[in-house]
Design a protein around this motif. Sequence first.
Motif, PDB file in Angstrom:
ATOM      1  N   ARG A  85     -54.611 -10.821  45.744  1.00  0.00           N
ATOM      2  CA  ARG A  85     -54.140  -9.444  45.923  1.00  0.00           C
ATOM      3  C   ARG A  85     -55.115  -8.662  46.802  1.00  0.00           C
ATOM      4  O   ARG A  85     -54.713  -7.939  47.705  1.00  0.00           O
ATOM      5  CB  ARG A  85     -53.975  -8.759  44.563  1.00  0.00           C
ATOM      6  CG  ARG A  85     -53.348  -7.380  44.643  1.00  0.00           C
ATOM      7  CD  ARG A  85     -53.185  -6.689  43.286  1.00  0.00           C
ATOM      8  NE  ARG A  85     -52.636  -7.520  42.233  1.00  0.00           N
ATOM      9  CZ  ARG A  85     -53.345  -7.979  41.184  1.00  0.00           C
ATOM     10  NH1 ARG A  85     -54.618  -7.682  41.057  1.00  0.00           N
ATOM     11  NH2 ARG A  85     -52.774  -8.724  40.272  1.00  0.00           N
ATOM     12  N   GLU A  92     -52.435 -10.880  55.046  1.00  0.00           N
ATOM     13  CA  GLU A  92     -51.129 -11.439  54.673  1.00  0.00           C
ATOM     14  C   GLU A  92     -50.663 -12.533  55.635  1.00  0.00           C
ATOM     15  O   GLU A  92     -50.057 -13.515  55.223  1.00  0.00           O
ATOM     16  CB  GLU A  92     -50.091 -10.319  54.625  1.00  0.00           C
ATOM     17  CG  GLU A  92     -48.711 -10.783  54.242  1.00  0.00           C
ATOM     18  CD  GLU A  92     -47.746  -9.632  54.070  1.00  0.00           C
ATOM     19  OE1 GLU A  92     -46.637  -9.732  54.605  1.00  0.00           O
ATOM     20  OE2 GLU A  92     -48.098  -8.646  53.396  1.00  0.00           O
ATOM     21  N   ASN A 152     -47.098 -14.726  41.584  1.00  0.00           N
ATOM     22  CA  ASN A 152     -46.418 -13.717  40.764  1.00  0.00           C
ATOM     23  C   ASN A 152     -47.400 -12.782  40.060  1.00  0.00           C
ATOM     24  O   ASN A 152     -47.215 -11.566  40.108  1.00  0.00           O
ATOM     25  CB  ASN A 152     -45.462 -14.374  39.770  1.00  0.00           C
ATOM     26  CG  ASN A 152     -44.209 -14.904  40.444  1.00  0.00           C
ATOM     27  OD1 ASN A 152     -43.873 -14.512  41.549  1.00  0.00           O
ATOM     28  ND2 ASN A 152     -43.523 -15.816  39.774  1.00  0.00           N
ATOM     29  N   GLY A 187     -48.595 -10.108  42.189  1.00  0.00           N
ATOM     30  CA  GLY A 187     -47.602  -9.123  42.579  1.00  0.00           C
ATOM     31  C   GLY A 187     -47.038  -9.321  43.970  1.00  0.00           C
ATOM     32  O   GLY A 187     -46.577  -8.373  44.603  1.00  0.00           O
ATOM     33  N   LEU A 188     -47.064 -10.558  44.460  1.00  0.00           N
ATOM     34  CA  LEU A 188     -46.565 -10.831  45.804  1.00  0.00           C
ATOM     35  C   LEU A 188     -45.042 -10.777  45.848  1.00  0.00           C
ATOM     36  O   LEU A 188     -44.368 -11.134  44.884  1.00  0.00           O
ATOM     37  CB  LEU A 188     -47.030 -12.206  46.279  1.00  0.00           C
ATOM     38  CG  LEU A 188     -48.362 -12.272  47.013  1.00  0.00           C
ATOM     39  CD1 LEU A 188     -49.494 -11.698  46.184  1.00  0.00           C
ATOM     40  CD2 LEU A 188     -48.663 -13.681  47.425  1.00  0.00           C
ATOM     41  N   THR A 189     -44.531 -10.334  46.977  1.00  0.00           N
ATOM     42  CA  THR A 189     -43.088 -10.333  47.204  1.00  0.00           C
ATOM     43  C   THR A 189     -42.657 -11.737  47.616  1.00  0.00           C
ATOM     44  O   THR A 189     -43.490 -12.581  47.988  1.00  0.00           O
ATOM     45  CB  THR A 189     -42.698  -9.346  48.316  1.00  0.00           C
ATOM     46  OG1 THR A 189     -43.260  -9.820  49.561  1.00  0.00           O
ATOM     47  CG2 THR A 189     -43.194  -7.939  48.011  1.00  0.00           C
ATOM     48  N   ASN A 190     -41.346 -11.984  47.592  1.00  0.00           N
ATOM     49  CA  ASN A 190     -40.837 -13.284  48.047  1.00  0.00           C
ATOM     50  C   ASN A 190     -41.195 -13.531  49.509  1.00  0.00           C
ATOM     51  O   ASN A 190     -41.498 -14.659  49.887  1.00  0.00           O
ATOM     52  CB  ASN A 190     -39.327 -13.368  47.846  1.00  0.00           C
ATOM     53  CG  ASN A 190     -38.951 -13.527  46.384  1.00  0.00           C
ATOM     54  OD1 ASN A 190     -39.770 -13.948  45.566  1.00  0.00           O
ATOM     55  ND2 ASN A 190     -37.725 -13.175  46.047  1.00  0.00           N
ATOM     56  N   ALA A 191     -41.176 -12.485  50.319  1.00  0.00           N
ATOM     57  CA  ALA A 191     -41.532 -12.636  51.738  1.00  0.00           C
ATOM     58  C   ALA A 191     -42.995 -13.034  51.892  1.00  0.00           C
ATOM     59  O   ALA A 191     -43.332 -13.872  52.736  1.00  0.00           O
ATOM     60  CB  ALA A 191     -41.243 -11.343  52.491  1.00  0.00           C
ATOM     61  N   GLN A 192     -43.876 -12.453  51.094  1.00  0.00           N
ATOM     62  CA  GLN A 192     -45.299 -12.800  51.159  1.00  0.00           C
ATOM     63  C   GLN A 192     -45.531 -14.231  50.690  1.00  0.00           C
ATOM     64  O   GLN A 192     -46.337 -14.961  51.281  1.00  0.00           O
ATOM     65  CB  GLN A 192     -46.117 -11.824  50.327  1.00  0.00           C
ATOM     66  CG  GLN A 192     -46.191 -10.439  50.921  1.00  0.00           C
ATOM     67  CD  GLN A 192     -46.805  -9.430  49.983  1.00  0.00           C
ATOM     68  OE1 GLN A 192     -46.571  -9.442  48.775  1.00  0.00           O
ATOM     69  NE2 GLN A 192     -47.615  -8.528  50.539  1.00  0.00           N
TER      70      GLN A 192
END
Length: 120
Positions: free
Chosen positions: A55, A64, A95, A98-103
């Motif tokens: 993070r 990123e 997860n 807190g990563l997004t699916n795109a990340q």
Amino acid sequence: MVRRESRENKLNKKSYLEVLGIDPYPYVKKLASEYINAGNIFITVETDDDPDLLRLAINKLNLENNILFATDYPHIADISYYPDNLNIFIETVANPAGLTNAQIRKILQDNAQQLFGLEI
């Protein structure tokens, strides 16, 4: 933080110049953060890495696009759980970070494609 780092670097350099009469880093012209942000430094993450560090790398260091998933596949130790290690990474590191699916997709695929010039 960057300004403080800059002042500290200048003080340290000045001190070396004043005390020893030499520049200890003659080829270092930028702050460490500037080299990182130039996009030439990549890091890898694995299934047992700390989500907080991931993070931090994304949110504070803006890496990123410079994070790759590391695997030794087909290394004999990894063969027994590949490709499950991808799911393990998502569940235990990505997860909780807190990563997004795109990340997550960038880390698992897109960043490596771009770095190595791969077309899939």
